[in-house]
Design a protein around this motif. Sequence first.
Motif, mmCIF file in Angstrom:
data_model
loop_
_atom_site.group_PDB
_atom_site.id
_atom_site.type_symbol
_atom_site.label_atom_id
_atom_site.label_comp_id
_atom_site.label_asym_id
_atom_site.label_seq_id
_atom_site.Cartn_x
_atom_site.Cartn_y
_atom_site.Cartn_z
ATOM 1 N N LEU A 48 0.833 -1.188 0.000
ATOM 2 C CA LEU A 48 0.000 0.000 0.000
ATOM 3 C C LEU A 48 0.877 1.251 0.000
ATOM 4 O O LEU A 48 1.807 1.344 0.800
ATOM 5 C CB LEU A 48 -0.898 -0.020 1.241
ATOM 6 N N PRO A 49 0.616 2.201 -0.883
ATOM 7 C CA PRO A 49 1.421 3.429 -0.890
ATOM 8 C C PRO A 49 1.378 4.137 0.467
ATOM 9 O O PRO A 49 0.376 4.102 1.183
ATOM 10 C CB PRO A 49 0.754 4.284 -1.971
ATOM 11 N N THR A 120 1.992 15.589 10.000
ATOM 12 C CA THR A 120 2.843 16.336 9.072
ATOM 13 C C THR A 120 3.306 15.437 7.926
ATOM 14 O O THR A 120 3.281 15.837 6.756
ATOM 15 C CB THR A 120 4.062 16.929 9.815
ATOM 16 N N PHE A 121 3.712 14.217 8.268
ATOM 17 C CA PHE A 121 4.112 13.264 7.229
ATOM 18 C C PHE A 121 2.952 12.991 6.270
ATOM 19 O O PHE A 121 3.159 12.881 5.062
ATOM 20 C CB PHE A 121 4.593 11.949 7.842
ATOM 21 N N GLU A 129 5.161 13.993 -1.810
ATOM 22 C CA GLU A 129 6.551 13.744 -1.437
ATOM 23 C C GLU A 129 6.807 12.242 -1.334
ATOM 24 O O GLU A 129 6.053 11.512 -0.693
ATOM 25 C CB GLU A 129 6.880 14.398 -0.093
ATOM 26 N N THR A 130 7.852 11.800 -1.987
ATOM 27 C CA THR A 130 8.272 10.404 -1.919
ATOM 28 C C THR A 130 9.792 10.354 -2.006
ATOM 29 O O THR A 130 10.389 11.032 -2.829
ATOM 30 C CB THR A 130 7.691 9.561 -3.070
ATOM 31 N N SER A 131 10.364 9.604 -1.143
ATOM 32 C CA SER A 131 11.794 9.307 -1.205
ATOM 33 C C SER A 131 12.038 8.160 -0.231
ATOM 34 O O SER A 131 11.228 7.889 0.660
ATOM 35 C CB SER A 131 12.656 10.515 -0.832
ATOM 36 N N THR A 133 14.286 8.015 2.089
ATOM 37 C CA THR A 133 14.498 8.581 3.428
ATOM 38 C C THR A 133 13.175 8.976 4.064
ATOM 39 O O THR A 133 12.941 8.701 5.244
ATOM 40 C CB THR A 133 15.429 9.812 3.350
ATOM 41 N N PHE A 134 12.309 9.619 3.287
ATOM 42 C CA PHE A 134 10.992 10.012 3.788
ATOM 43 C C PHE A 134 10.213 8.788 4.247
ATOM 44 O O PHE A 134 9.646 8.769 5.336
ATOM 45 C CB PHE A 134 10.227 10.765 2.698
ATOM 46 N N GLU A 135 10.209 7.745 3.426
ATOM 47 C CA GLU A 135 9.494 6.518 3.771
ATOM 48 C C GLU A 135 10.054 5.880 5.038
ATOM 49 O O GLU A 135 9.301 5.448 5.910
ATOM 50 C CB GLU A 135 9.543 5.523 2.621
ATOM 51 N N LYS A 136 11.375 5.848 5.160
ATOM 52 C CA LYS A 136 11.998 5.287 6.373
ATOM 53 C C LYS A 136 11.607 6.087 7.604
ATOM 54 O O LYS A 136 11.319 5.506 8.655
ATOM 55 C CB LYS A 136 13.521 5.251 6.233
ATOM 56 N N ASN A 137 11.577 7.413 7.483
ATOM 57 C CA ASN A 137 11.192 8.255 8.614
ATOM 58 C C ASN A 137 9.739 8.016 9.026
ATOM 59 O O ASN A 137 9.420 7.934 10.214
ATOM 60 C CB ASN A 137 11.406 9.732 8.289
ATOM 61 N N VAL A 138 8.866 7.895 8.041
ATOM 62 C CA VAL A 138 7.449 7.650 8.329
ATOM 63 C C VAL A 138 7.268 6.291 9.009
ATOM 64 O O VAL A 138 6.591 6.175 10.033
ATOM 65 C CB VAL A 138 6.601 7.730 7.047
ATOM 66 N N LEU A 139 7.875 5.266 8.439
ATOM 67 C CA LEU A 139 7.729 3.928 9.012
ATOM 68 C C LEU A 139 8.342 3.856 10.409
ATOM 69 O O LEU A 139 7.796 3.196 11.299
ATOM 70 C CB LEU A 139 8.326 2.881 8.081
ATOM 71 N N SER A 140 9.432 4.537 10.620
ATOM 72 C CA SER A 140 10.045 4.592 11.948
ATOM 73 C C SER A 140 9.100 5.267 12.944
ATOM 74 O O SER A 140 8.944 4.809 14.082
ATOM 75 C CB SER A 140 11.367 5.354 11.872
#
Length: 170
Positions: A48-49, A120-121, A129-131, A133-140
């Motif tokens: 899922l995106p 905010t995410f 926004e997609t990257s 690093t962004f995805e890792k920050n969100v999942l974290s």
Amino acid sequence: MSVVKLQDSLVLAQLVGVIGSALFAVGNFATSFTGVMPVLAESSTTELPLKYQLIIWRHFVKRGKALFAPTAALSSAAYGLSAYLNTAFRNSALASMCLCLASLPFTLIVIAPSYQRLFTFEDRARAGETSETFEKNVLSELKSWNRLNIIRFSLVGIAFLNGLKDLALM
């Protein structure tokens, strides 16, 4: 007030506390350990995106806010009344009251910053926004929020078990 009416009031207050804390504990357990939230926190378990993962997370937060804050407050009040009405279980009922009550400031002080970061995410993801690093920050942050939710569940879960024990002994 007669002894019978006092006992009925005590059992009713304790029952309300137990039911309220059970709703809170079971709901938080289900959110943290089963279903969609653990799946969202593990990027390897869903295709899922990210934008939709955050939209689903917000839906759970909105539902939780509507249910869990009132049940924590109601349970705290009921356990407090139970402590007032019964000296034999006073310390135990006060412990349940404090544990339920503690979930509210814990949410406001400890979990709320995680909410804000995830909101905010979500806004950034909706803006496209997609990257990596962004995805890792969100999942974290989703994992962090889930861990904090488990702590909150534990507070009220212990209150529920303690209140249930007291109810069984009445």
